[in-house]
Design a protein around this motif. Structure first.
Motif: not given
Length: 309
Positions: A20-25
């Motif tokens: 899970l990558s935050l502040d992106t798609v």
């Protein structure tokens, strides 16, 4: 027939990500959408055990239609009441061995919708042998709503299996009409009584509380170790087998389903307890929440030990 109540159901959406990558798609290919809510988990297990089951509560909007379609496909009778509001989504993002949940509050039930539900419940409760009530209340309903349902069921001699916690459970137990069965876990038991319940001795002592007077069955689940069960004056310690756990979510709901089916089939105390706890174990072995493998019931039941205290 068994009637299950889920007053605040949801469409449960599961997204599985490697990371899970935050502040992106984040793009996801592994998605599942199911008719969610504790009572609907109970419904599915009852249906899988080949018992006739109906489900009720409040449904609205396109998400409500999604749930109606799914339960119809699963052979569950639809006793839900339609509302103006939109049924909620509940999202689980599974990533890197963790689960991040985003839960909507759900719709607000107005007085007209609440009254319609109570009227239909009064009719439906006369068509069934047992009722299960699970989970929380949607916004707009008073905290004594479960107590009112138990009272209506009591007027028609229909036993209620109640699985809730906190003030909802407390208010229901304070009423003149008692549930036939309640199922707090160890933490919920401590919260209800306002005291520490950390070991077996304290659980047994807590089960003898006057707060449970008039409740024939009290089931305290203790996770993978099993449960303590009180039936009238008898108390049982239940030990369950160690298994490879795939998904424990919904195991408590599956236990409720097992008790409802066991009551319907007139099982004796020990057989009933074994049968009900079997469903919790089997659910934990499945990936889907509220699911059991009927062909494993006899195997698991034979591994469960019931000891009278």
């Amino acid at each position: 027939m068994i009637l299950t109540i889920t007053l605040n159901p949801s469409v449960d959406i599961s997204y599985k990500l490697d990371e899970l990558s935050l502040d992106t798609v984040n793009r996801v290919a592994d998605v599942s959408k199911t008719a969610g809510g504790k009572g609907l988990n109970v419904s599915r297990v009852i249906q899988q055990l080949d018992e006739k089951v109906a489900a009720s509560g409040f449904l609205g909007g396109s998400l409500g239609q999604f749930i109606r379609k799914r339960i119809s496909e699963q052979g569950i009778e639809d006793f839900f009441v339609s509302i103006d509001g939109e049924t909620r989504n509940c999202i689980a993002v599974i990533h890197e061995g963790q689960q991040t949940e985003i839960l909507e509050a759900g719709p607000t039930i107005n007085e007209k919708e609440a009254d319609e539900f109570l009227n239909k419940f009064s009719e439906n409760v006369q068509k069934v042998d047992y009722v299960t009530i699970s989970g929380s209340l949607p916004k707009g309903l008073e905290k004594d709503f479960y107590a009112r349902l138990v009272k209506i069921a009591h007027q028609h001699d229909t036993p209620v299996l109640l699985d809730t916690k906190g003030e909802l459970l407390h208010q229901t137990l304070e009423g003149d009409n008692k549930p036939y069965l309640i199922k707090p876990n160890q933490e919920e038991l401590a919260d209800l009584l306002g005291e520490k319940v950390t070991d077996d001795t304290q659980i047994v002592s807590a089960l003898q509380s006057q707060q449970f007077s008039g409740v024939p069955w009290v089931v305290v689940t203790t996770g993978s170790s099993g449960a303590f069960v009180k039936h009238n004056e008898e108390i049982y310690r239940v030990s369950t087998p160690k298994v490879d756990v795939v998904n424990p979510v919904g195991s408590g709901d599956s236990v409720i389903a097992g008790f409802a089916v066991g009551f319907s089939r007139g099982l004796s105390d020990e057989e009933l307890v074994k049968y009900a706890l079997t469903m919790g174990v089997l659910n934990a072995m499945e990936a889907q929440t509220g699911s059991v493998s009927p062909d494993k019931v006899d195997w698991c039941k034979d591994q469960i030990r019931v000891e009278r205290i």
